[in-house]
Motif scaffolding. Structure first.
Motif, PDB file in Angstrom:
ATOM      1  N   LEU A  44      36.521  80.352  79.072  1.00  0.00           N
ATOM      2  CA  LEU A  44      37.321  79.874  77.950  1.00  0.00           C
ATOM      3  C   LEU A  44      37.087  80.722  76.707  1.00  0.00           C
ATOM      4  CD1 LEU A  44      39.277  77.511  77.276  1.00  0.00           C
ATOM      5  CD2 LEU A  44      37.295  76.336  76.335  1.00  0.00           C
ATOM      6  N   ASP A  45      38.143  81.336  76.221  1.00  0.00           N
ATOM      7  CA  ASP A  45      38.114  82.106  74.981  1.00  0.00           C
ATOM      8  C   ASP A  45      38.719  81.212  73.899  1.00  0.00           C
ATOM      9  OD1 ASP A  45      38.450  83.761  72.814  1.00  0.00           O
ATOM     10  OD2 ASP A  45      39.612  85.278  73.891  1.00  0.00           O
ATOM     11  N   GLN A  46      37.880  80.617  73.071  1.00  0.00           N
ATOM     12  CA  GLN A  46      38.352  79.651  72.085  1.00  0.00           C
ATOM     13  C   GLN A  46      39.225  80.266  70.999  1.00  0.00           C
ATOM     14  OE1 GLN A  46      34.985  77.323  70.814  1.00  0.00           O
ATOM     15  NE2 GLN A  46      34.902  76.258  72.768  1.00  0.00           N
ATOM     16  N   THR A  47      39.300  81.593  70.938  1.00  0.00           N
ATOM     17  CA  THR A  47      40.175  82.227  69.954  1.00  0.00           C
ATOM     18  C   THR A  47      41.627  82.273  70.423  1.00  0.00           C
ATOM     19  OG1 THR A  47      39.835  84.479  70.795  1.00  0.00           O
ATOM     20  CG2 THR A  47      38.280  83.669  69.104  1.00  0.00           C
ATOM     21  N   SER A  48      41.863  82.031  71.734  1.00  0.00           N
ATOM     22  CA  SER A  48      43.231  82.079  72.242  1.00  0.00           C
ATOM     23  C   SER A  48      43.557  80.974  73.244  1.00  0.00           C
ATOM     24  CB  SER A  48      43.510  83.438  72.900  1.00  0.00           C
ATOM     25  OG  SER A  48      42.682  83.613  74.029  1.00  0.00           O
ATOM     26  N   MET A  49      42.577  80.134  73.582  1.00  0.00           N
ATOM     27  CA  MET A  49      42.790  79.133  74.630  1.00  0.00           C
ATOM     28  C   MET A  49      42.383  77.731  74.166  1.00  0.00           C
ATOM     29  SD  MET A  49      41.035  81.093  77.824  1.00  0.00           S
ATOM     30  CE  MET A  49      41.879  82.356  78.749  1.00  0.00           C
ATOM     31  N   ILE A  50      43.034  76.734  74.777  1.00  0.00           N
ATOM     32  CA  ILE A  50      42.574  75.353  74.621  1.00  0.00           C
ATOM     33  C   ILE A  50      42.293  74.810  76.020  1.00  0.00           C
ATOM     34  CG2 ILE A  50      43.797  74.884  72.466  1.00  0.00           C
ATOM     35  CD1 ILE A  50      45.099  72.917  75.147  1.00  0.00           C
ATOM     36  N   TYR A  51      41.360  73.855  76.062  1.00  0.00           N
ATOM     37  CA  TYR A  51      40.983  73.178  77.294  1.00  0.00           C
ATOM     38  C   TYR A  51      41.406  71.718  77.168  1.00  0.00           C
ATOM     39  CZ  TYR A  51      38.050  71.117  80.900  1.00  0.00           C
ATOM     40  OH  TYR A  51      37.605  70.426  81.994  1.00  0.00           O
ATOM     41  N   ASP A  52      42.059  71.204  78.202  1.00  0.00           N
ATOM     42  CA  ASP A  52      42.472  69.798  78.188  1.00  0.00           C
ATOM     43  C   ASP A  52      42.298  69.210  79.583  1.00  0.00           C
ATOM     44  OD1 ASP A  52      43.451  67.381  77.227  1.00  0.00           O
ATOM     45  OD2 ASP A  52      45.554  67.975  77.371  1.00  0.00           O
ATOM     46  N   ASN A  53      41.156  68.569  79.804  1.00  0.00           N
ATOM     47  CA  ASN A  53      40.887  67.865  81.059  1.00  0.00           C
ATOM     48  C   ASN A  53      41.078  68.749  82.295  1.00  0.00           C
ATOM     49  OD1 ASN A  53      39.757  65.383  80.905  1.00  0.00           O
ATOM     50  ND2 ASN A  53      41.627  64.245  81.241  1.00  0.00           N
ATOM     51  N   GLY A  54      40.524  69.916  82.279  1.00  0.00           N
ATOM     52  CA  GLY A  54      40.619  70.826  83.411  1.00  0.00           C
ATOM     53  C   GLY A  54      41.743  71.838  83.303  1.00  0.00           C
ATOM     54  N   TRP A  55      42.703  71.559  82.472  1.00  0.00           N
ATOM     55  CA  TRP A  55      43.815  72.484  82.241  1.00  0.00           C
ATOM     56  C   TRP A  55      43.446  73.433  81.109  1.00  0.00           C
ATOM     57  CZ3 TRP A  55      48.557  72.438  84.817  1.00  0.00           C
ATOM     58  CH2 TRP A  55      48.764  71.356  85.693  1.00  0.00           C
ATOM     59  N   VAL A  56      43.893  74.683  81.213  1.00  0.00           N
ATOM     60  CA  VAL A  56      43.673  75.667  80.154  1.00  0.00           C
ATOM     61  C   VAL A  56      45.010  76.326  79.828  1.00  0.00           C
ATOM     62  CG1 VAL A  56      42.526  77.830  79.518  1.00  0.00           C
ATOM     63  CG2 VAL A  56      41.285  76.109  80.860  1.00  0.00           C
ATOM     64  N   LEU A 136      43.511  56.713  79.647  1.00  0.00           N
ATOM     65  CA  LEU A 136      43.756  58.139  79.383  1.00  0.00           C
ATOM     66  C   LEU A 136      42.873  58.638  78.240  1.00  0.00           C
ATOM     67  CD1 LEU A 136      47.633  58.227  79.774  1.00  0.00           C
ATOM     68  CD2 LEU A 136      45.914  59.073  81.392  1.00  0.00           C
ATOM     69  N   LYS A 137      42.634  57.789  77.234  1.00  0.00           N
ATOM     70  CA  LYS A 137      41.722  58.154  76.149  1.00  0.00           C
ATOM     71  C   LYS A 137      40.318  58.377  76.690  1.00  0.00           C
ATOM     72  CE  LYS A 137      43.703  55.992  72.047  1.00  0.00           C
ATOM     73  NZ  LYS A 137      43.509  54.945  71.019  1.00  0.00           N
ATOM     74  N   GLU A 138      39.867  57.462  77.559  1.00  0.00           N
ATOM     75  CA  GLU A 138      38.534  57.583  78.152  1.00  0.00           C
ATOM     76  C   GLU A 138      38.408  58.852  78.981  1.00  0.00           C
ATOM     77  OE1 GLU A 138      37.495  54.058  80.337  1.00  0.00           O
ATOM     78  OE2 GLU A 138      37.814  52.775  78.592  1.00  0.00           O
ATOM     79  N   LYS A 139      39.490  59.236  79.637  1.00  0.00           N
ATOM     80  CA  LYS A 139      39.472  60.461  80.445  1.00  0.00           C
ATOM     81  C   LYS A 139      39.471  61.714  79.576  1.00  0.00           C
ATOM     82  CE  LYS A 139      41.583  58.345  84.455  1.00  0.00           C
ATOM     83  NZ  LYS A 139      42.791  58.205  85.261  1.00  0.00           N
ATOM     84  N   GLY A 140      39.766  61.544  78.287  1.00  0.00           N
ATOM     85  CA  GLY A 140      39.660  62.651  77.343  1.00  0.00           C
ATOM     86  C   GLY A 140      40.891  63.508  77.157  1.00  0.00           C
ATOM     87  N   LYS A 143      45.902  64.901  73.745  1.00  0.00           N
ATOM     88  CA  LYS A 143      46.963  64.303  72.926  1.00  0.00           C
ATOM     89  C   LYS A 143      46.600  62.907  72.453  1.00  0.00           C
ATOM     90  CE  LYS A 143      51.377  66.417  73.661  1.00  0.00           C
ATOM     91  NZ  LYS A 143      52.764  66.131  74.021  1.00  0.00           N
ATOM     92  N   LEU A 144      45.650  62.261  73.092  1.00  0.00           N
ATOM     93  CA  LEU A 144      45.284  60.894  72.707  1.00  0.00           C
ATOM     94  C   LEU A 144      44.029  60.823  71.853  1.00  0.00           C
ATOM     95  CD1 LEU A 144      46.124  59.001  75.983  1.00  0.00           C
ATOM     96  CD2 LEU A 144      47.402  59.025  73.855  1.00  0.00           C
ATOM     97  N   LYS A 145      43.403  61.941  71.595  1.00  0.00           N
ATOM     98  CA  LYS A 145      42.195  61.926  70.787  1.00  0.00           C
ATOM     99  C   LYS A 145      42.449  61.429  69.375  1.00  0.00           C
ATOM    100  CE  LYS A 145      39.440  65.311  73.207  1.00  0.00           C
ATOM    101  NZ  LYS A 145      38.778  66.603  73.129  1.00  0.00           N
ATOM    102  N   ARG A 146      43.633  61.714  68.840  1.00  0.00           N
ATOM    103  CA  ARG A 146      43.962  61.304  67.470  1.00  0.00           C
ATOM    104  C   ARG A 146      44.761  60.020  67.422  1.00  0.00           C
ATOM    105  NH1 ARG A 146      46.257  66.357  64.389  1.00  0.00           N
ATOM    106  NH2 ARG A 146      47.933  65.996  65.833  1.00  0.00           N
ATOM    107  N   ALA A 147      45.089  59.477  68.585  1.00  0.00           N
ATOM    108  CA  ALA A 147      45.929  58.255  68.631  1.00  0.00           C
ATOM    109  C   ALA A 147      45.096  57.014  68.443  1.00  0.00           C
ATOM    110  CB  ALA A 147      46.673  58.187  69.957  1.00  0.00           C
TER     111      ALA A 147
END
Length: 147
Positions: A44-56, A136-140, A143-147
């Protein structure tokens, strides 16, 4: 009007629909997509990528910065992968990839209650939706982190 974009992951097993808020970004901003299966070998290159539950998602940051500077009049250093995704400028069409398919069976079961008992239908639909969002929030899911 917002542009919808489809992208296949690196291994070709998953096809995901993206939402590009207010057409600020173009579809070229999404450089690569990695599903949980093909992301296991990704650094994971945090300058160009995001990680979301296994997806990049890997973004083309030059395109992202150019778009944000010209259309949002933002300072270039503020345009980061998290901003692009979290503000909806290039993020999942749904809460997570495949959500629509996952919920269809549950929703149909509950919708059948409407024909039989409308009050129970309203209670069940509300309960189901609250439980689903909390799960889904518990799974992390990002999109739901701020909800």
């Amino acid at each position: 009007m917002c542009l919808n974009v489809r992208k296949s992951c690196s291994c070709g097993n998953e096809d995901v629909q993206f939402h590009l808020r207010d057409n600020v970004m173009t579809q070229e901003v999404i450089l690569n997509l990695f599903c949980p299966q093909c992301s296991s070998d990704i650094v994971l290159d945090q300058t160009s990528m995001i990680y979301d539950n296994g997806w990049v998602i890997e973004y083309d940051m030059d395109i992202a910065r150019f778009s944000a500077i010209s259309k949002l009049t933002m300072e270039p250093e503020l345009v980061q992968p998290g901003f692009i995704f979290d503000e909806g400028y290039a993020s999942w069409q749904e809460i997570y990839p495949g959500e629509k398919t996952d919920v269809e069976n549950d929703r149909q079961r509950i919708m059948n209650l409407m024909k039989i008992d409308k009050k129970r239908y309203l209670v069940e639909m509300s309960r189901w939706n609250i439980e689903r969002i909390n799960s889904l929030k518990e799974k992390g899911w990002r999109k739901l982190k701020r909800a």
